[in-house]
Design an enzyme around this catalytic site. Structure first.
Site, PDB file in Angstrom:
ATOM      1  N   ASN A  55     -20.890  12.529   0.082  1.00  0.00           N
ATOM      2  CA  ASN A  55     -20.516  11.130  -0.137  1.00  0.00           C
ATOM      3  C   ASN A  55     -21.170  10.631  -1.420  1.00  0.00           C
ATOM      4  O   ASN A  55     -22.197  11.152  -1.851  1.00  0.00           O
ATOM      5  CB  ASN A  55     -20.990  10.272   1.051  1.00  0.00           C
ATOM      6  N   ARG A  99       0.835  -1.209   0.000  1.00  0.00           N
ATOM      7  CA  ARG A  99       0.000   0.000   0.000  1.00  0.00           C
ATOM      8  C   ARG A  99       0.874   1.266   0.000  1.00  0.00           C
ATOM      9  O   ARG A  99       0.532   2.264  -0.645  1.00  0.00           O
ATOM     10  CB  ARG A  99      -0.941  -0.009   1.213  1.00  0.00           C
ATOM     11  N   HIS A 139      -5.913   7.678  12.070  1.00  0.00           N
ATOM     12  CA  HIS A 139      -5.612   6.248  11.934  1.00  0.00           C
ATOM     13  C   HIS A 139      -4.160   5.998  11.519  1.00  0.00           C
ATOM     14  O   HIS A 139      -3.839   4.920  11.024  1.00  0.00           O
ATOM     15  CB  HIS A 139      -6.565   5.587  10.918  1.00  0.00           C
ATOM     16  N   ALA A 148     -16.630  13.051  -4.789  1.00  0.00           N
ATOM     17  CA  ALA A 148     -15.907  14.026  -3.971  1.00  0.00           C
ATOM     18  C   ALA A 148     -15.235  15.082  -4.845  1.00  0.00           C
ATOM     19  O   ALA A 148     -15.198  16.257  -4.475  1.00  0.00           O
ATOM     20  CB  ALA A 148     -14.856  13.304  -3.112  1.00  0.00           C
ATOM     21  N   GLY A 175     -16.678  11.335   2.091  1.00  0.00           N
ATOM     22  CA  GLY A 175     -16.179  10.055   1.591  1.00  0.00           C
ATOM     23  C   GLY A 175     -15.904   9.014   2.646  1.00  0.00           C
ATOM     24  O   GLY A 175     -14.907   8.304   2.575  1.00  0.00           O
TER      25      GLY A 175
END
Ligand code: OAD
Length: 233
Positions: free
Chosen positions: A201, A59, A109, A219, A175
């Site tokens: 969204n 990622r 996060h 978005a 989103g």
């Protein structure tokens, strides 16, 4: 919108979808391709660290192939031009807000381009693979893990987020499916403290019901339109 002085924006994977980063819960999303408990929990990491390190290496590497889109850029413009207070809180671990020009982004996060040493606890800027067990830049132990908040772990900077929500007069969610707490509860917290609440969204989310207003669309279109409204263009 001249009476708006304090804005908190929460973003999720949907803001980066048009840049080419997979969301989690849409069809074909990351959580259809991987089991959450295998790659996004401390238990999964203890059981198979190579699988987890390889997943986040992949990622992180994917970030080199994508660019911020008009939504990231519009929020950066809001940050530059809005005369009141703005806090951008993101659940995203990508760096597209920053590369779109935003300076002050709170990654609740964590971040793909950060390493957390499980020996000394230091968080270090990190741009390389971890599968080969590189040394921590501070204590030299080969014990780095992705600096990403896993299920069962506490998100970063919650006190600062709740303080901003308490003084917000507008909370905007962009989103995100509203499936993961505590972020999914911010709309209710902000409402209780008197803020107006707006959702932007692709589709109505699990939490749409809680917002004063919910707009559906991409978005890359909705966010620039909303920023124009706030800035009075
Ligand atoms: P989700 O995948 O749960 O939701 C993404 C949302 O974005 C969905 O509601 C989509 O409809 C919407 N969406 C998709 N494309 C869009 C577009 N072009 N424009 C606008 N909206 C679009 O992702 P998150 O809500 O971010 O946490 O997920 C929250 C957390 O769950 C993540 O931070 C991650 C995950 O497990 C951790 O890993 C801790």
């Amino acid at each position: 919108m001249t009476d708006i002085r304090n804005i908190v924006v929460l973003t999720g994977a949907g803001i980066s979808a048009e840049s080419g980063i997979d969301t989690f819960r849409d069809a074909g999303g990351l959580w259809e391709q991987h089991r959450v408990e295998d790659v996004a929990t401390p238990e999964g990491f203890a059981k198979d660290p190579d699988l987890v390190l390889g997943f986040y290496d992949m990622r992180r590497e994917a970030l080199t192939k994508v660019e911020p889109n008009d939504a990231h850029q519009a929020l950066a413009r809001l940050e530059r031009e809005f005369s009141g207070e703005l806090l951008i809180v993101t659940q995203n671990v990508d760096d597209l807000h920053e590369r779109g020009g935003a300076d002050n982004v709170l990654h609740m996060h964590g971040e793909l381009k950060s390493a957390l040493c499980t020996s000394c606890g230091t968080r270090s800027a990190w741009d390389a693979p971890m599968l080969n067990r590189p040394a921590c830049p501070v204590c030299q132990a080969p014990t780095l893990r992705p600096d990403v908040v896993w299920f069962g772990e506490m998100p970063y900077q919650m006190e600062r987020i709740y303080a901003a929500l308490r003084s917000a007069d507008l909370f905007v969610s962009i989103g995100t499916s509203g499936a993961v707490y505590p972020a999914a509860g911010f709309v209710r917290d902000a409402r209780e403290m008197g803020a107006a609440t707006l959702e932007l969204n692709l589709e109505r989310s699990e939490g749409s019901y809680w917002f004063h207003e919910s707009r559906q669309g991409k978005a890359s279109e909705l966010v620039p339109e909303w920023v124009d409204e706030v800035l009075g263009d």
